[in-house]
Design a protein around this motif. Structure first.
Motif, PDB file in Angstrom:
ATOM      1  N   SER A  46       0.853  -1.192   0.000  1.00 24.87           N
ATOM      2  CA  SER A  46       0.000   0.000   0.000  1.00 24.87           C
ATOM      3  C   SER A  46       0.889   1.242   0.000  1.00 24.87           C
ATOM      4  O   SER A  46       1.203   1.785   1.072  1.00 24.87           O
ATOM      5  CB  SER A  46      -0.921  -0.018   1.224  1.00 24.87           C
ATOM      6  OG  SER A  46      -1.803   1.079   1.207  1.00 24.87           O
ATOM      7  N   GLY A  51      -2.270  -3.918  -3.041  1.00 26.91           N
ATOM      8  CA  GLY A  51      -3.699  -3.668  -2.964  1.00 26.91           C
ATOM      9  C   GLY A  51      -4.443  -4.646  -2.067  1.00 26.91           C
ATOM     10  O   GLY A  51      -5.677  -4.612  -1.998  1.00 26.91           O
ATOM     11  N   SER A  99      -6.224  -6.409   1.071  1.00 20.65           N
ATOM     12  CA  SER A  99      -7.083  -5.815   2.095  1.00 20.65           C
ATOM     13  C   SER A  99      -6.324  -5.642   3.408  1.00 20.65           C
ATOM     14  O   SER A  99      -5.508  -6.494   3.798  1.00 20.65           O
ATOM     15  CB  SER A  99      -8.310  -6.702   2.319  1.00 20.65           C
ATOM     16  OG  SER A  99      -9.051  -6.263   3.437  1.00 20.65           O
TER      17      SER A  99
END
Length: 424
Positions: A257, A315, A317
Protein backbone atom coordinates in the motif's frame (compact mmCIF):
# COMPACT_ATOMS: atom_id res chain seq x y z
CA UNK A 1 9.12 -0.60 55.59
CA UNK A 2 7.94 -0.04 52.05
CA UNK A 3 10.21 -2.51 50.33
CA UNK A 4 8.86 -5.30 52.47
CA UNK A 5 5.82 -5.04 50.28
CA UNK A 6 6.71 -8.56 49.24
CA UNK A 7 3.57 -9.48 51.13
CA UNK A 8 0.26 -10.71 49.94
CA UNK A 9 -0.39 -12.69 46.79
CA UNK A 10 -0.73 -9.83 44.32
CA UNK A 11 1.94 -7.48 43.07
CA UNK A 12 -0.64 -4.71 43.31
CA UNK A 13 0.18 -4.60 47.04
CA UNK A 14 3.88 -4.08 46.34
CA UNK A 15 4.09 -0.26 46.28
CA UNK A 16 7.74 -0.15 45.27
CA UNK A 17 7.20 -2.52 42.36
CA UNK A 18 4.08 -0.69 41.19
CA UNK A 19 5.90 2.66 41.09
CA UNK A 20 8.83 1.18 39.20
CA UNK A 21 6.36 -0.62 36.95
CA UNK A 22 4.45 2.62 36.28
CA UNK A 23 7.68 4.38 35.33
CA UNK A 24 8.58 1.50 32.99
CA UNK A 25 5.10 1.62 31.44
CA UNK A 26 5.32 5.38 30.86
CA UNK A 27 8.74 5.14 29.19
CA UNK A 28 7.70 2.17 27.03
CA UNK A 29 4.54 3.90 25.88
CA UNK A 30 6.56 6.94 24.80
CA UNK A 31 9.03 4.76 22.91
CA UNK A 32 6.32 3.66 20.49
CA UNK A 33 5.53 7.23 19.46
CA UNK A 34 9.22 7.62 18.76
CA UNK A 35 9.73 4.33 16.92
CA UNK A 36 6.83 4.84 14.53
CA UNK A 37 7.72 8.49 13.92
CA UNK A 38 11.31 7.61 12.99
CA UNK A 39 10.21 4.84 10.61
CA UNK A 40 7.68 7.11 8.91
CA UNK A 41 10.18 9.97 8.76
CA UNK A 42 12.93 7.81 7.23
CA UNK A 43 10.84 5.41 5.16
CA UNK A 44 8.10 7.66 3.76
CA UNK A 45 9.34 11.26 4.09
CA UNK A 46 13.05 10.70 3.36
CA UNK A 47 12.32 7.69 1.06
CA UNK A 48 15.29 5.76 2.44
CA UNK A 49 16.34 2.52 0.71
CA UNK A 50 15.96 -0.89 2.45
CA UNK A 51 19.70 -0.90 3.17
CA UNK A 52 19.51 2.55 4.79
CA UNK A 53 16.52 1.42 6.84
CA UNK A 54 18.64 -1.53 8.01
CA UNK A 55 21.25 0.89 9.37
CA UNK A 56 18.79 2.09 12.05
CA UNK A 57 18.69 -1.18 14.07
CA UNK A 58 22.45 -1.54 13.52
CA UNK A 59 23.06 1.89 15.06
CA UNK A 60 20.78 0.99 17.96
CA UNK A 61 22.42 -2.42 18.47
CA UNK A 62 26.08 -1.38 18.41
CA UNK A 63 26.14 -0.11 22.03
CA UNK A 64 24.63 -3.39 23.26
CA UNK A 65 27.49 -5.34 21.74
CA UNK A 66 30.13 -3.04 23.19
CA UNK A 67 28.52 -2.36 26.57
CA UNK A 68 25.87 -5.02 27.20
CA UNK A 69 27.71 -7.38 29.55
CA UNK A 70 29.54 -4.47 31.22
CA UNK A 71 26.19 -2.75 31.78
CA UNK A 72 24.94 -5.94 33.42
CA UNK A 73 27.85 -5.82 35.88
CA UNK A 74 27.07 -2.16 36.59
CA UNK A 75 23.43 -3.04 37.29
CA UNK A 76 24.48 -5.68 39.83
CA UNK A 77 27.10 -3.37 41.35
CA UNK A 78 25.52 0.09 41.44
CA UNK A 79 22.37 1.54 42.99
CA UNK A 80 19.75 0.37 40.49
CA UNK A 81 17.20 3.07 41.27
CA UNK A 82 19.67 5.92 40.80
CA UNK A 83 20.92 4.33 37.60
CA UNK A 84 17.37 4.08 36.19
CA UNK A 85 16.67 7.73 37.06
CA UNK A 86 19.86 8.89 35.35
CA UNK A 87 19.04 6.83 32.26
CA UNK A 88 15.59 8.42 31.97
CA UNK A 89 17.02 11.94 32.13
CA UNK A 90 19.77 11.24 29.59
CA UNK A 91 17.29 9.53 27.26
CA UNK A 92 14.99 12.57 27.39
CA UNK A 93 17.87 14.92 26.49
CA UNK A 94 19.08 12.73 23.61
CA UNK A 95 15.52 12.35 22.30
CA UNK A 96 15.23 16.13 22.06
CA UNK A 97 18.45 16.14 20.03
CA UNK A 98 17.03 13.41 17.74
CA UNK A 99 14.14 15.77 17.14
CA UNK A 100 16.43 18.16 15.27
CA UNK A 101 18.30 15.57 13.18
CA UNK A 102 18.18 16.80 9.54
CA UNK A 103 19.37 13.59 7.88
CA UNK A 104 20.55 10.02 8.43
CA UNK A 105 24.09 11.28 8.96
CA UNK A 106 22.95 13.00 12.17
CA UNK A 107 20.17 10.60 13.11
CA UNK A 108 22.21 7.39 13.32
CA UNK A 109 24.88 8.62 15.83
CA UNK A 110 22.18 10.11 18.06
CA UNK A 111 20.23 6.85 18.03
CA UNK A 112 23.46 5.02 19.00
CA UNK A 113 24.07 7.35 21.94
CA UNK A 114 20.52 6.95 23.15
CA UNK A 115 20.75 3.17 22.79
CA UNK A 116 23.92 3.21 24.90
CA UNK A 117 21.91 4.72 27.75
CA UNK A 118 19.19 2.06 27.32
CA UNK A 119 21.88 -0.61 27.51
CA UNK A 120 22.41 0.45 31.12
CA UNK A 121 18.70 0.82 31.86
CA UNK A 122 17.43 -2.62 30.80
CA UNK A 123 19.55 -4.83 33.14
CA UNK A 124 19.04 -2.32 35.97
CA UNK A 125 15.25 -2.57 35.57
CA UNK A 126 15.30 -6.38 35.34
CA UNK A 127 17.64 -6.69 38.33
CA UNK A 128 15.49 -4.28 40.33
CA UNK A 129 12.42 -6.40 39.57
CA UNK A 130 14.22 -9.55 40.71
CA UNK A 131 15.17 -7.83 43.98
CA UNK A 132 11.74 -6.52 44.99
CA UNK A 133 9.53 -9.39 43.79
CA UNK A 134 9.06 -12.75 45.49
CA UNK A 135 10.07 -15.97 43.70
CA UNK A 136 6.45 -17.11 43.34
CA UNK A 137 5.50 -13.74 41.79
CA UNK A 138 8.13 -13.73 39.03
CA UNK A 139 5.74 -15.02 36.35
CA UNK A 140 3.21 -12.37 37.35
CA UNK A 141 5.88 -9.64 37.18
CA UNK A 142 7.17 -10.90 33.83
CA UNK A 143 3.61 -11.01 32.50
CA UNK A 144 2.89 -7.47 33.69
CA UNK A 145 6.08 -6.23 32.01
CA UNK A 146 5.05 -8.07 28.87
CA UNK A 147 1.58 -6.53 28.97
CA UNK A 148 3.19 -3.08 29.09
CA UNK A 149 5.48 -3.88 26.17
CA UNK A 150 2.71 -5.34 24.06
CA UNK A 151 -0.13 -3.12 25.30
CA UNK A 152 1.86 -0.08 24.30
CA UNK A 153 1.88 -1.55 20.78
CA UNK A 154 -1.89 -1.07 20.73
CA UNK A 155 -2.27 2.40 22.18
CA UNK A 156 1.12 3.71 21.00
CA UNK A 157 0.67 3.06 17.26
CA UNK A 158 -3.00 4.04 17.30
CA UNK A 159 -2.35 7.35 19.06
CA UNK A 160 0.93 7.70 17.18
CA UNK A 161 -0.87 7.20 13.88
CA UNK A 162 -3.48 9.76 14.93
CA UNK A 163 -0.74 12.17 15.97
CA UNK A 164 1.10 11.65 12.68
CA UNK A 165 -2.07 12.51 10.77
CA UNK A 166 -2.21 15.96 12.35
CA UNK A 167 1.38 16.49 13.54
CA UNK A 168 4.84 16.00 12.07
CA UNK A 169 7.02 13.03 13.08
CA UNK A 170 9.15 15.51 15.04
CA UNK A 171 6.25 16.25 17.38
CA UNK A 172 5.82 12.53 18.06
CA UNK A 173 9.51 12.29 18.91
CA UNK A 174 9.09 15.19 21.33
CA UNK A 175 6.26 13.28 23.04
CA UNK A 176 8.72 10.49 23.81
CA UNK A 177 11.02 12.96 25.56
CA UNK A 178 8.08 14.18 27.65
CA UNK A 179 7.15 10.61 28.63
CA UNK A 180 10.75 9.98 29.71
CA UNK A 181 10.65 12.99 32.02
CA UNK A 182 7.41 11.64 33.50
CA UNK A 183 9.10 8.27 34.05
CA UNK A 184 11.95 10.03 35.88
CA UNK A 185 9.48 11.83 38.15
CA UNK A 186 7.75 8.54 38.99
CA UNK A 187 11.07 6.93 39.92
CA UNK A 188 11.87 10.01 41.99
CA UNK A 189 8.80 9.20 44.12
CA UNK A 190 10.22 5.79 45.12
CA UNK A 191 11.54 6.02 48.67
CA UNK A 192 12.68 3.92 51.64
CA UNK A 193 14.17 0.95 49.81
CA UNK A 194 16.78 -0.84 51.93
CA UNK A 195 20.29 -0.66 50.44
CA UNK A 196 20.32 -4.42 49.94
CA UNK A 197 17.42 -4.17 47.52
CA UNK A 198 19.21 -1.82 45.13
CA UNK A 199 22.88 -2.51 45.76
CA UNK A 200 23.56 -6.00 47.12
CA UNK A 201 27.32 -5.84 46.64
CA UNK A 202 29.29 -4.95 49.82
CA UNK A 203 30.68 -1.43 49.85
CA UNK A 204 33.79 -2.26 51.88
CA UNK A 205 36.93 -1.89 49.70
CA UNK A 206 38.29 -5.13 51.17
CA UNK A 207 35.11 -7.05 50.22
CA UNK A 208 34.34 -5.34 46.92
CA UNK A 209 34.62 -7.80 44.03
CA UNK A 210 36.56 -6.44 41.01
CA UNK A 211 34.42 -5.60 38.00
CA UNK A 212 36.40 -7.97 35.79
CA UNK A 213 35.75 -10.82 38.23
CA UNK A 214 32.01 -10.07 38.29
CA UNK A 215 31.98 -9.97 34.49
CA UNK A 216 33.69 -13.37 34.32
CA UNK A 217 31.32 -14.81 36.94
CA UNK A 218 28.31 -13.75 34.88
CA UNK A 219 29.54 -15.42 31.69
CA UNK A 220 30.71 -18.52 33.59
CA UNK A 221 27.34 -18.91 35.31
CA UNK A 222 25.43 -18.60 32.04
CA UNK A 223 27.73 -21.01 30.13
CA UNK A 224 27.52 -23.66 32.86
CA UNK A 225 23.73 -23.50 33.18
CA UNK A 226 22.31 -25.88 30.58
CA UNK A 227 18.85 -24.32 30.69
CA UNK A 228 20.11 -20.73 30.38
CA UNK A 229 22.64 -21.60 27.66
CA UNK A 230 20.07 -23.46 25.54
CA UNK A 231 17.56 -20.64 26.03
CA UNK A 232 20.12 -18.04 24.93
CA UNK A 233 21.13 -20.11 21.88
CA UNK A 234 17.50 -20.73 20.91
CA UNK A 235 16.74 -17.03 21.29
CA UNK A 236 19.87 -16.12 19.30
CA UNK A 237 18.98 -18.39 16.39
CA UNK A 238 15.42 -17.12 16.23
CA UNK A 239 16.54 -13.50 16.52
CA UNK A 240 18.81 -13.99 13.49
CA UNK A 241 15.77 -14.89 11.39
CA UNK A 242 13.45 -12.28 12.92
CA UNK A 243 15.87 -9.39 12.59
CA UNK A 244 16.40 -10.13 8.89
CA UNK A 245 12.93 -8.71 8.25
CA UNK A 246 12.02 -6.77 11.40
CA UNK A 247 12.97 -3.34 10.07
CA UNK A 248 11.81 -4.14 6.53
CA UNK A 249 8.07 -3.95 7.26
CA UNK A 250 8.17 -0.42 5.88
CA UNK A 251 9.66 -1.76 2.62
CA UNK A 252 6.97 -4.45 2.44
CA UNK A 253 4.07 -2.09 3.17
CA UNK A 254 5.33 0.48 0.67
CA UNK A 255 4.82 -2.27 -1.92
CA UNK A 256 1.46 -3.50 -0.56
CA UNK A 257 0.00 0.00 0.00
CA UNK A 258 2.33 2.78 -1.27
CA UNK A 259 0.25 5.69 0.01
CA UNK A 260 -0.92 4.34 3.36
CA UNK A 261 1.63 5.55 5.93
CA UNK A 262 -0.52 4.31 8.81
CA UNK A 263 -0.54 0.63 7.72
CA UNK A 264 2.54 -0.16 9.82
CA UNK A 265 0.87 1.36 12.87
CA UNK A 266 -2.29 -0.71 12.35
CA UNK A 267 -0.27 -3.91 12.00
CA UNK A 268 1.73 -3.17 15.15
CA UNK A 269 -1.48 -2.38 17.06
CA UNK A 270 -3.01 -5.71 15.99
CA UNK A 271 0.20 -7.44 17.05
CA UNK A 272 0.00 -5.77 20.45
CA UNK A 273 -3.60 -6.93 20.91
CA UNK A 274 -2.65 -10.53 20.17
CA UNK A 275 0.32 -10.37 22.53
CA UNK A 276 -1.68 -8.91 25.43
CA UNK A 277 -4.34 -11.61 25.01
CA UNK A 278 -1.86 -14.50 25.14
CA UNK A 279 0.09 -12.94 28.03
CA UNK A 280 -3.10 -12.73 30.10
CA UNK A 281 -3.88 -16.36 29.30
CA UNK A 282 -0.35 -17.53 30.18
CA UNK A 283 -0.45 -15.61 33.46
CA UNK A 284 -3.71 -17.32 34.45
CA UNK A 285 -2.36 -20.79 33.61
CA UNK A 286 0.65 -20.30 35.93
CA UNK A 287 2.65 -22.98 34.15
CA UNK A 288 5.98 -24.28 35.47
CA UNK A 289 9.25 -24.44 33.58
CA UNK A 290 8.01 -26.32 30.49
CA UNK A 291 9.81 -23.84 28.29
CA UNK A 292 10.10 -25.85 25.06
CA UNK A 293 6.52 -25.81 23.82
CA UNK A 294 5.96 -22.15 24.74
CA UNK A 295 9.15 -20.89 23.09
CA UNK A 296 8.69 -23.20 20.10
CA UNK A 297 5.00 -22.40 19.57
CA UNK A 298 5.84 -18.71 19.74
CA UNK A 299 8.33 -19.10 16.91
CA UNK A 300 5.90 -21.19 14.81
CA UNK A 301 3.24 -18.47 15.05
CA UNK A 302 5.75 -15.71 14.29
CA UNK A 303 7.09 -17.63 11.28
CA UNK A 304 3.62 -18.39 9.92
CA UNK A 305 2.48 -14.77 10.14
CA UNK A 306 5.70 -13.44 8.56
CA UNK A 307 5.26 -15.93 5.72
CA UNK A 308 1.65 -14.80 5.26
CA UNK A 309 2.62 -11.13 5.17
CA UNK A 310 5.23 -11.92 2.52
CA UNK A 311 2.54 -13.48 0.33
CA UNK A 312 0.37 -10.31 0.33
CA UNK A 313 -0.03 -8.69 -3.08
CA UNK A 314 -0.26 -4.95 -3.88
CA UNK A 315 -3.70 -3.67 -2.96
CA UNK A 316 -4.36 -6.48 -0.48
CA UNK A 317 -7.08 -5.82 2.10
CA UNK A 318 -6.03 -4.31 5.39
CA UNK A 319 -7.98 -7.12 7.08
CA UNK A 320 -5.24 -9.58 6.14
CA UNK A 321 -2.60 -7.28 7.60
CA UNK A 322 -4.56 -7.00 10.87
CA UNK A 323 -5.21 -10.75 11.09
CA UNK A 324 -1.60 -11.72 10.42
CA UNK A 325 -0.40 -9.00 12.76
CA UNK A 326 -2.66 -10.42 15.49
CA UNK A 327 -1.17 -13.92 15.03
CA UNK A 328 2.31 -12.42 15.01
CA UNK A 329 1.54 -10.76 18.35
CA UNK A 330 0.32 -14.03 19.90
CA UNK A 331 3.57 -15.72 18.92
CA UNK A 332 5.70 -12.80 20.05
CA UNK A 333 3.92 -12.49 23.41
CA UNK A 334 4.22 -16.21 24.09
CA UNK A 335 7.94 -16.24 23.29
CA UNK A 336 8.89 -13.02 25.12
CA UNK A 337 7.16 -13.96 28.38
CA UNK A 338 8.58 -17.49 28.37
CA UNK A 339 12.07 -16.25 27.48
CA UNK A 340 12.25 -13.51 30.11
CA UNK A 341 10.60 -15.70 32.75
CA UNK A 342 13.18 -18.40 32.13
CA UNK A 343 16.06 -15.94 32.53
CA UNK A 344 14.53 -14.53 35.72
CA UNK A 345 13.66 -17.87 37.32
CA UNK A 346 16.86 -19.72 36.47
CA UNK A 347 19.12 -16.88 37.66
CA UNK A 348 19.80 -15.96 41.32
CA UNK A 349 19.01 -12.32 42.21
CA UNK A 350 22.65 -11.21 42.52
CA UNK A 351 23.34 -12.45 38.94
CA UNK A 352 20.24 -11.09 37.22
CA UNK A 353 21.79 -7.86 35.92
CA UNK A 354 24.75 -9.70 34.45
CA UNK A 355 22.63 -12.36 32.73
CA UNK A 356 20.36 -9.75 31.14
CA UNK A 357 23.45 -7.74 30.19
CA UNK A 358 24.82 -10.80 28.39
CA UNK A 359 21.47 -11.19 26.65
CA UNK A 360 21.71 -7.57 25.47
CA UNK A 361 25.21 -8.22 24.12
CA UNK A 362 24.09 -11.32 22.22
CA UNK A 363 20.99 -9.66 20.78
CA UNK A 364 23.03 -6.58 19.89
CA UNK A 365 25.48 -8.72 17.90
CA UNK A 366 22.55 -10.26 16.01
CA UNK A 367 21.07 -6.84 15.25
CA UNK A 368 24.30 -5.66 13.67
CA UNK A 369 24.62 -8.53 11.20
CA UNK A 370 21.02 -9.58 10.49
CA UNK A 371 19.37 -6.25 9.54
CA UNK A 372 22.19 -5.35 7.13
CA UNK A 373 22.01 -8.75 5.45
CA UNK A 374 18.20 -8.55 5.43
CA UNK A 375 18.27 -5.08 3.86
CA UNK A 376 20.68 -6.28 1.18
CA UNK A 377 18.53 -9.34 0.41
CA UNK A 378 15.37 -7.20 0.21
CA UNK A 379 17.06 -4.89 -2.29
CA UNK A 380 18.12 -7.89 -4.40
CA UNK A 381 15.03 -10.13 -4.23
CA UNK A 382 12.22 -7.87 -3.01
CA UNK A 383 10.53 -7.83 0.41
CA UNK A 384 7.84 -10.41 -0.39
CA UNK A 385 10.22 -13.26 -1.20
CA UNK A 386 12.49 -12.54 1.76
CA UNK A 387 9.55 -12.46 4.19
CA UNK A 388 8.34 -15.83 2.86
CA UNK A 389 11.79 -17.45 3.15
CA UNK A 390 12.51 -16.29 6.69
CA UNK A 391 8.96 -17.02 7.81
CA UNK A 392 9.54 -20.65 6.85
CA UNK A 393 12.91 -20.72 8.64
CA UNK A 394 11.33 -19.29 11.81
CA UNK A 395 8.50 -21.83 11.77
CA UNK A 396 10.91 -24.76 11.30
CA UNK A 397 13.00 -23.51 14.21
CA UNK A 398 9.88 -23.35 16.38
CA UNK A 399 8.92 -26.92 15.50
CA UNK A 400 12.44 -28.00 16.46
CA UNK A 401 11.99 -26.39 19.88
CA UNK A 402 8.67 -28.17 20.41
CA UNK A 403 9.92 -31.62 19.34
CA UNK A 404 13.20 -31.47 21.27
CA UNK A 405 11.92 -29.38 24.20
CA UNK A 406 12.58 -32.02 26.88
CA UNK A 407 16.14 -32.45 25.65
CA UNK A 408 16.94 -28.73 25.48
CA UNK A 409 15.16 -27.80 28.73
CA UNK A 410 15.40 -30.92 30.96
CA UNK A 411 14.52 -28.97 34.13
CA UNK A 412 10.83 -29.33 33.26
CA UNK A 413 11.15 -33.11 33.48
CA UNK A 414 13.05 -32.90 36.76
CA UNK A 415 10.35 -30.69 38.30
CA UNK A 416 7.63 -33.17 37.37
CA UNK A 417 9.56 -35.99 39.05
CA UNK A 418 10.02 -33.82 42.19
CA UNK A 419 6.30 -33.02 42.25
CA UNK A 420 5.39 -36.73 42.09
CA UNK A 421 7.81 -37.55 44.93
CA UNK A 422 6.35 -34.78 47.11
CA UNK A 423 2.80 -36.01 46.55
CA UNK A 424 3.73 -39.59 47.37
Amino acid sequence: MEASTKQGTSLLHNKVYMRVYSAFATATFGDWFDTLAIQVLVGYRWQASPLMLALIPVAIAMPSVLLGSVAGVAADRMNKLKLMRLCDLLTAVLTVLVLFAPSMVWLLPLLSLRAAVSTLNVPAQQSMTRSIVREDQLLQATSLNGIVNQGSKIAGPLLGGLALSVLTPQWCILLNAIFRVCSYLLLLSVRNIPAGETNPVPESPEERVPLRTMWKEGWSFMLHSRVLLNTMLFGLTGALAIQMVDFQFTSLFRMVSPTNESLLGWMVAASGAGAVLIILVMNKLKLGTGYGWRLGTGYVLIGGSVLGLGLLQPGASVIWVLLLGFVLGIGNGMFIVAFNYCLQKETPPHMTGRVFGIQSTILGAVMIVAPLLGGLLVELAGPGQIFVNFGIIQAVLGLTGIVFGRVLWPVAKQERVSSVEQVS
